[in-house]
Motif scaffolding. Structure first.
Motif, short mmCIF file in Angstrom:
data_model
loop_
_atom_site.label_atom_id
_atom_site.label_comp_id
_atom_site.label_asym_id
_atom_site.label_seq_id
_atom_site.Cartn_x
_atom_site.Cartn_y
_atom_site.Cartn_z
N LYS A 511 37.52 -26.91 16.87
CA LYS A 511 36.40 -26.38 17.67
C LYS A 511 36.76 -25.02 18.26
N ASP A 512 38.03 -24.62 18.07
CA ASP A 512 38.43 -23.29 18.56
C ASP A 512 38.45 -22.25 17.46
N ASP A 513 38.15 -22.69 16.24
CA ASP A 513 38.17 -21.73 15.12
C ASP A 513 36.83 -21.02 15.01
N MET A 514 36.74 -19.79 15.49
CA MET A 514 35.47 -19.05 15.42
C MET A 514 34.98 -18.97 13.98
N PHE A 515 33.66 -19.03 13.80
CA PHE A 515 32.99 -18.99 12.49
C PHE A 515 33.16 -20.30 11.72
N SER A 516 33.80 -21.31 12.35
CA SER A 516 33.81 -22.62 11.67
C SER A 516 32.60 -23.42 12.13
N GLU A 517 32.20 -24.36 11.31
CA GLU A 517 31.07 -25.23 11.70
C GLU A 517 31.44 -26.06 12.93
N ASN A 518 32.72 -26.35 13.07
CA ASN A 518 33.16 -27.16 14.20
C ASN A 518 33.01 -26.38 15.51
N PHE A 519 33.29 -25.09 15.45
CA PHE A 519 33.14 -24.23 16.64
C PHE A 519 31.65 -24.23 17.05
N GLN A 520 30.78 -24.01 16.04
CA GLN A 520 29.33 -23.96 16.32
C GLN A 520 28.87 -25.31 16.88
N LEU A 521 29.39 -26.39 16.30
CA LEU A 521 29.02 -27.74 16.78
C LEU A 521 29.40 -27.91 18.24
N ASP A 522 30.61 -27.43 18.60
CA ASP A 522 31.09 -27.56 19.98
C ASP A 522 30.16 -26.80 20.94
N VAL A 523 29.73 -25.60 20.52
CA VAL A 523 28.81 -24.82 21.37
C VAL A 523 27.50 -25.59 21.55
N TYR A 524 26.98 -26.16 20.46
CA TYR A 524 25.72 -26.93 20.58
C TYR A 524 25.91 -28.15 21.47
#
Ligand code: GCU
Length: 588
Positions: A511-524
């Motif tokens: 969730k700390d990897d910018m531009f990963s889907e996991n990062f975006q998921l964490d923001v949502y």
């Protein structure tokens, strides 16, 4: 006035050649015409890439081939031997040589015309970006400014049996335009929506506006008719399914009635449309209209008297295959995917989408926020810029006035608060209400990041406050978001008109990897968890439904795309955040 030297040549010595074209503008002449029989002028048009505006400078449209003594000029254009382009289309998509082209393209086609008793003839352009100069049979008809709204050219007096239509479209971004020269989307160019010929009688219906009378407890409808060619007369309103057949007195080219009636109300769950016909002299207009009421009460948004949470998503008008020229199938696919994600609402950003967008939303049942591109740093102190913005607003509202799905008109996006901006946007808000008192006015505003509060002065002039915020992305310190909402006490509903983060489809990490889907998921996850607790937040349209082309985005993973989509650009890949938003909406 200094005497011009005898060697002055207009085509090469006139620096401000645009002036004579700018002085004749085609404005807000939109009609209610969906049911009218129209002849398509779509098809293969001939075109030339006119990077130096030679057509306008040298007046190619005059087709002057000989001098006064009959001596031939060497021609620099050959209309009927130019290459062909299928209209409507975005030239950027049609030919990769034109992908990034910004400037003028001259288009021409010929067509035969035979009068069938009509008295007025118009040519309707559904949309062309940005300046469109129209010439018919060697005559300059005028210029339309604005890249996303329809316009009509009255060709009645210049039509012949054989006609040449010449159109110059210039998509150059300019600081004085609306939008100005810096936006976060791709600058498509061309005649990218339908071109049609419209035959009308001497006295005809210019527009109708029919809807539920606000505040009538769903027991009254209004019908307003505007005519041209006959200041007086009687129009007839017919809604067979409601056993309505009523006369409307026309005086000074308009008339309005209200009628007691109990229609089945339009809603997202039940998008009921009625066939509505208006006749005037021997002119007939038929529209499919849904009757519903939208209003604000305190901090609530009410649809047909019931409080509603607007479960939305923002969306550009773009497809991978067709650029801005979306097909009906692509529009239907967008709404089907939005409904699959649990949406009842969409923000059609940042400019008016095609006429079909609202018409199909009426049919399938989805609520819409429509917007004019008063985007970022507009020349708020330029009267011509204001006139352009107001004209686009008028053309949008006149076009979609009968669309039940449209509940919000937005007068802009992310403009910095200044006195000039407040005056400009307040005038637009007032103009919106003057044109349509039945819908809500909004704008996507910015919160004050200095004092961490919602305090945009424009909030007093709009019914719903849109707030764009990017905590977790552009604003890394997420702890500020709850402070903003806890420091604010708006007395009207707020829609979070944007939040989000870029994610490369199929790119996974922590969730700390910018531009990963996991990062975006964490923001949502964080945004939804936070926003769902704010009782005056009555909707959201996260940014954005699917990835879109954007020249400002050159990170190697972006590759000139804005990757904040919940879907990939081809809409085939649902990112992790798609399911997170769906989970929230399905529970709502
Ligand atoms: C802004 C703007 C969008 C833009 C987005 C982004 O809020 O309204 O048009 O695409 O942020 O930066 O991705």
């Amino acid at each position: 006035m200094t005497k011009k030297s005898e060697n002055f040549q207009e085509g090469i010595h006139t620096p401000n050649f645009w002036d004579e074209y700018l002085n004749k503008q085609i404005c807000a002449t939109v009609m209610t015409d969906h049911s009218r029989e129209k002849e398509s002028l779509n098809g293969l048009w001939r075109y030339a890439i006119d990077q130096y505006d030679s057509c306008l400078r040298n007046k190619w449209f005059a087709e002057k081939t000989h001098d006064e003594d009959g001596r031939a000029f060497p021609p620099d254009c050959s209309f009927d031997n130019w290459e062909v382009m299928p209209i409507p289309c975005c030239w950027n998509i049609f030919d990769e040589k034109l992908f990034l082209y910004e400037g003028s393209i001259a288009y021409t086609r010929k067509f035969s015309y035979e009068n069938r008793g009509e008295k007025r003839v118009f040519i309707k352009f559904g949309g062309a970006n940005y300046r469109t100069m129209i010439f018919m049979n060697k005559t300059y008809m005028g210029m339309h400014k604005g890249g996303s709204t329809p316009f009509y050219v009255d060709v009645t007096d210049v039509l012949q049996t054989e006609n040449r239509l010449l159109v110059v479209v210039n998509n150059t971004r300019r600081p004085e335009n609306v939008p100005m020269d810096n936006t976060d989307w791709f600058n498509y160019g061309g005649i990218y929506r339908d071109v049609e010929l419209l035959r009308l009688p001497e006295a005809f219906i210019r527009s109708i506006s029919v809807g539920l009378e606000p505040g009538s407890d769903y027991k009254k409808i209004y019908a307003e008719v505007k005519t041209e060619g006959a200041p007086k007369g009687t129009a007839t309103l017919k809604i067979p399914e409601l056993n309505i057949s009523a006369e409307i007195e026309i005086n000074d080219h308009s008339g309005k009635i209200t009628l007691p009636v109990n229609p089945e109300l339009w809603s997202v769950e039940n998008p009921k449309l009625y066939e509505v016909t208006v006749e005037f002299n021997n002119d007939v207009i038929t529209e499919k209209i849904g009757f519903r009421e939208v209003r604000v009460e305190g901090r609530d948004i009410l649809l047909n008297g019931k409080s509603i949470f607007l479960k939305g998503v923002s969306c550009h008008e773009e497809s991978l295959l067709n650029g801005r020229s979306l097909t009906e199938e692509e529009i239907r696919e967008n709404y089907a995917l939005a409904k699959e994600m649990g949406c009842n609402f969409m923000r059609l950003a940042h400019y008016p989408h095609s006429e079909a967008a609202a018409r199909i939303a009426d049919e399938v049942g989805i609520l819409l926020w429509e917007e004019i591109p008063v985007y970022w740093a507009i020349q708020f102190d330029n009267p011509d810029t204001y006139a352009d913005a107001e004209n686009q607003l008028t053309e949008l509202i006149t076009r979609d006035i009968n669309r039940a799905s449209v509940i919000i008109w937005s007068v802009g996006n992310e403009n910095a608060d200044s006195d000039a901006r407040l005056s400009f946007m307040s005038r637009l808000a007032d103009k919106t209400r003057e044109l349509d008192s039945t819908r809500l006015v909004s704008a996507a505003c910015l919160s004050d990041t200095a004092i961490l509060q919602i305090n945009d002065r424009l909030a007093d002039k709009i019914d719903v406050i849109g707030i764009n915020e990017y905590y977790g992305w552009y604003e890394p310190d997420f702890t500020k978001l709850p402070k903003i909402f806890n420091n604010s006490n708006p007395q009207k509903p707020v829609i979070i008109s944007e939040f989000g983060a870029d994610a490369k489809a199929g790119h996974y990490g922590t969730k700390d990897d910018m531009f990963s889907e996991n990062f975006q998921l964490d923001v949502y996850e964080k945004q939804i968890d936070m926003l769902s607790k704010i009782d005056y937040v009555k909707g959201m349209t996260p940014w954005i439904f699917y990835d879109f082309r954007c020249p400002r985005r050159s990170h190697y993973l972006q590759n000139y795309y804005n990757l904040k989509g919940l879907l990939s650009a081809d809409k085939k890949h649902k990112k992790l955040a798609f399911f997170e938003l769906k989970k929230f909406y399905d529970k709502k």
